[in-house]
Design an enzyme around this catalytic site. Sequence first.
Site, short mmCIF file in Angstrom:
data_model
loop_
_atom_site.label_atom_id
_atom_site.label_comp_id
_atom_site.label_asym_id
_atom_site.label_seq_id
_atom_site.Cartn_x
_atom_site.Cartn_y
_atom_site.Cartn_z
N CYS A 239 -23.37 -51.88 -53.31
CA CYS A 239 -23.98 -50.91 -54.52
C CYS A 239 -24.28 -52.46 -55.47
CB CYS A 239 -22.87 -50.52 -55.07
SG CYS A 239 -23.63 -49.14 -55.70
N CYS B 214 -32.97 -62.08 -53.67
CA CYS B 214 -32.38 -62.02 -54.89
C CYS B 214 -33.91 -61.87 -56.53
CB CYS B 214 -31.69 -63.46 -55.23
SG CYS B 214 -30.92 -64.38 -56.34
N CYS C 282 -33.21 -66.76 -57.59
CA CYS C 282 -33.60 -67.23 -56.79
C CYS C 282 -34.64 -67.72 -54.86
CB CYS C 282 -32.91 -68.37 -56.82
SG CYS C 282 -31.99 -67.48 -55.08
ZN LIG Z 1 -30.41 -66.42 -55.70
#
Ligand SMILES: [Zn+2]
Length: 159
Positions: free
Chosen positions: A147, A76, A79
Amino acid sequence: MKFLSAFIILSTLLFSCNSPAQKKDTKQEAFKVTKTDAEWKSQLSPSAYNVMRHEGTERAFTSDLNDNHKVGTYLCAGCGTHVFESKHKFDSGTGWPSFDRAIEGNVAYSTDRNLGYTRTEEHCATCGGHLGHVFNDGPETTGKRHCINGVALNFIPKE
Ligand SMILES: [Zn+2]
Protein backbone atom coordinates in the site's frame (compact mmCIF):
# COMPACT_ATOMS: atom_id res chain seq x y z
CA MET A 1 21.78 -0.99 51.60
CA LYS A 2 18.10 -1.87 51.34
CA PHE A 3 17.37 1.60 50.08
CA LEU A 4 20.13 1.36 47.53
CA SER A 5 18.92 -1.96 46.06
CA ALA A 6 15.38 -0.62 45.93
CA PHE A 7 16.72 2.35 44.03
CA ILE A 8 18.57 0.09 41.59
CA ILE A 9 15.45 -2.02 40.99
CA LEU A 10 13.35 1.08 40.49
CA SER A 11 15.74 2.66 38.02
CA THR A 12 16.04 -0.62 36.10
CA LEU A 13 12.26 -0.71 35.81
CA LEU A 14 12.11 2.88 34.68
CA PHE A 15 14.68 2.43 31.98
CA SER A 16 13.29 -0.84 30.68
CA CYS A 17 9.81 0.55 30.15
CA ASN A 18 8.84 1.35 26.59
CA SER A 19 9.62 4.94 25.84
CA PRO A 20 8.04 6.46 22.71
CA ALA A 21 11.44 6.33 21.02
CA GLN A 22 11.52 2.55 21.37
CA LYS A 23 8.17 2.04 19.72
CA LYS A 24 9.75 2.27 16.32
CA ASP A 25 12.65 0.11 15.22
CA THR A 26 15.33 2.45 14.06
CA LYS A 27 16.51 2.00 10.52
CA GLN A 28 20.02 0.69 10.83
CA GLU A 29 20.81 0.43 7.16
CA ALA A 30 23.43 2.64 5.61
CA PHE A 31 21.82 4.17 2.54
CA LYS A 32 23.73 4.86 -0.67
CA VAL A 33 21.96 8.19 -1.02
CA THR A 34 21.99 10.27 2.15
CA LYS A 35 20.99 13.90 2.44
CA THR A 36 20.40 16.30 5.27
CA ASP A 37 16.88 17.07 6.34
CA ALA A 38 17.22 20.55 4.78
CA GLU A 39 18.34 19.07 1.46
CA TRP A 40 15.35 16.68 1.34
CA LYS A 41 13.04 19.52 2.26
CA SER A 42 14.23 21.67 -0.64
CA GLN A 43 14.25 18.77 -3.13
CA LEU A 44 10.84 17.23 -2.39
CA SER A 45 7.37 18.75 -2.57
CA PRO A 46 5.94 19.48 0.90
CA SER A 47 3.63 16.45 0.69
CA ALA A 48 6.38 14.12 -0.57
CA TYR A 49 8.69 15.39 2.15
CA ASN A 50 6.09 14.70 4.84
CA VAL A 51 5.44 11.17 3.55
CA MET A 52 8.99 10.15 2.68
CA ARG A 53 10.97 11.72 5.49
CA HIS A 54 8.36 11.70 8.29
CA GLU A 55 6.38 8.58 7.38
CA GLY A 56 3.26 10.57 6.73
CA THR A 57 0.34 9.10 4.77
CA GLU A 58 -1.26 10.93 1.87
CA ARG A 59 -5.06 11.20 1.87
CA ALA A 60 -6.72 8.26 0.10
CA PHE A 61 -7.75 8.83 -3.53
CA THR A 62 -5.60 11.95 -3.86
CA SER A 63 -2.83 10.49 -6.02
CA ASP A 64 -3.13 10.51 -9.82
CA LEU A 65 -1.17 7.26 -9.76
CA ASN A 66 -3.95 5.47 -7.89
CA ASP A 67 -5.90 5.11 -11.15
CA ASN A 68 -2.89 4.90 -13.43
CA HIS A 69 -3.16 1.81 -15.66
CA LYS A 70 -0.35 2.67 -18.08
CA VAL A 71 2.55 0.29 -18.67
CA GLY A 72 5.78 1.44 -17.12
CA THR A 73 7.91 1.64 -14.02
CA TYR A 74 7.42 3.40 -10.71
CA LEU A 75 10.47 5.17 -9.30
CA CYS A 76 11.27 6.39 -5.80
CA ALA A 77 10.47 10.12 -5.81
CA GLY A 78 13.49 10.72 -3.60
CA CYS A 79 16.29 9.17 -5.65
CA GLY A 80 14.89 7.57 -8.83
CA THR A 81 15.42 3.95 -7.82
CA HIS A 82 13.02 1.60 -9.67
CA VAL A 83 10.72 0.27 -6.96
CA PHE A 84 7.56 -1.10 -8.66
CA GLU A 85 6.46 -2.37 -12.08
CA SER A 86 3.05 -1.56 -13.60
CA LYS A 87 2.38 -5.28 -14.22
CA HIS A 88 2.31 -5.84 -10.44
CA LYS A 89 -0.15 -3.03 -9.77
CA PHE A 90 -3.71 -3.92 -8.88
CA ASP A 91 -6.83 -2.01 -7.87
CA SER A 92 -7.17 -2.58 -4.14
CA GLY A 93 -10.01 -0.08 -3.72
CA THR A 94 -8.19 1.51 -0.79
CA GLY A 95 -7.40 4.76 -2.59
CA TRP A 96 -3.65 4.17 -2.59
CA PRO A 97 -1.57 2.74 -5.43
CA SER A 98 -1.23 -0.96 -4.61
CA PHE A 99 1.15 -3.63 -5.83
CA ASP A 100 1.41 -7.35 -5.14
CA ARG A 101 5.21 -7.15 -5.06
CA ALA A 102 8.08 -4.67 -5.23
CA ILE A 103 11.21 -4.85 -7.36
CA GLU A 104 13.27 -7.18 -5.23
CA GLY A 105 16.33 -5.70 -3.60
CA ASN A 106 15.28 -2.12 -4.31
CA VAL A 107 13.05 -1.75 -1.27
CA ALA A 108 13.62 -2.59 2.38
CA TYR A 109 11.35 -3.10 5.35
CA SER A 110 11.09 -2.21 9.01
CA THR A 111 8.52 -2.71 11.72
CA ASP A 112 6.31 0.13 12.80
CA ARG A 113 3.91 0.33 15.72
CA ASN A 114 2.82 3.94 15.16
CA LEU A 115 -0.87 3.01 15.24
CA GLY A 116 -0.58 0.71 18.26
CA TYR A 117 -0.23 -2.50 16.26
CA THR A 118 2.61 -3.93 14.25
CA ARG A 119 2.80 -3.07 10.57
CA THR A 120 5.48 -3.74 7.99
CA GLU A 121 6.86 -0.42 6.88
CA GLU A 122 8.39 -0.25 3.39
CA HIS A 123 11.05 2.18 2.21
CA CYS A 124 13.44 2.75 -0.66
CA ALA A 125 16.60 0.68 -0.15
CA THR A 126 18.73 3.38 -1.76
CA CYS A 127 17.70 6.55 0.08
CA GLY A 128 15.55 5.27 2.95
CA GLY A 129 12.54 7.30 1.80
CA HIS A 130 9.29 5.94 3.28
CA LEU A 131 7.00 4.49 0.59
CA GLY A 132 4.13 2.82 2.46
CA HIS A 133 3.23 -0.42 4.21
CA VAL A 134 2.85 -4.08 3.31
CA PHE A 135 -0.20 -6.07 4.39
CA ASN A 136 -1.03 -9.77 4.10
CA ASP A 137 -4.43 -9.31 2.44
CA GLY A 138 -3.24 -9.00 -1.14
CA PRO A 139 -4.36 -10.89 -4.26
CA GLU A 140 -3.77 -14.63 -4.75
CA THR A 141 -0.60 -14.02 -6.77
CA THR A 142 1.55 -13.21 -3.71
CA GLY A 143 -0.95 -12.60 -0.90
CA LYS A 144 0.79 -9.27 -0.28
CA ARG A 145 -0.61 -5.79 -0.62
CA HIS A 146 2.02 -3.08 -0.91
CA CYS A 147 0.00 0.00 0.00
CA ILE A 148 2.03 2.89 -1.38
CA ASN A 149 1.76 6.66 -1.18
CA GLY A 150 1.57 7.93 -4.77
CA VAL A 151 3.40 11.08 -3.77
CA ALA A 152 6.46 8.94 -2.98
CA LEU A 153 6.53 7.63 -6.57
CA ASN A 154 7.33 8.94 -10.03
CA PHE A 155 5.91 7.05 -12.99
CA ILE A 156 7.92 6.53 -16.16
CA PRO A 157 5.76 5.12 -19.02
CA LYS A 158 7.35 2.48 -21.21
CA GLU A 159 8.37 3.87 -24.60
ZN1 LIG B 1 14.91 6.39 -2.92
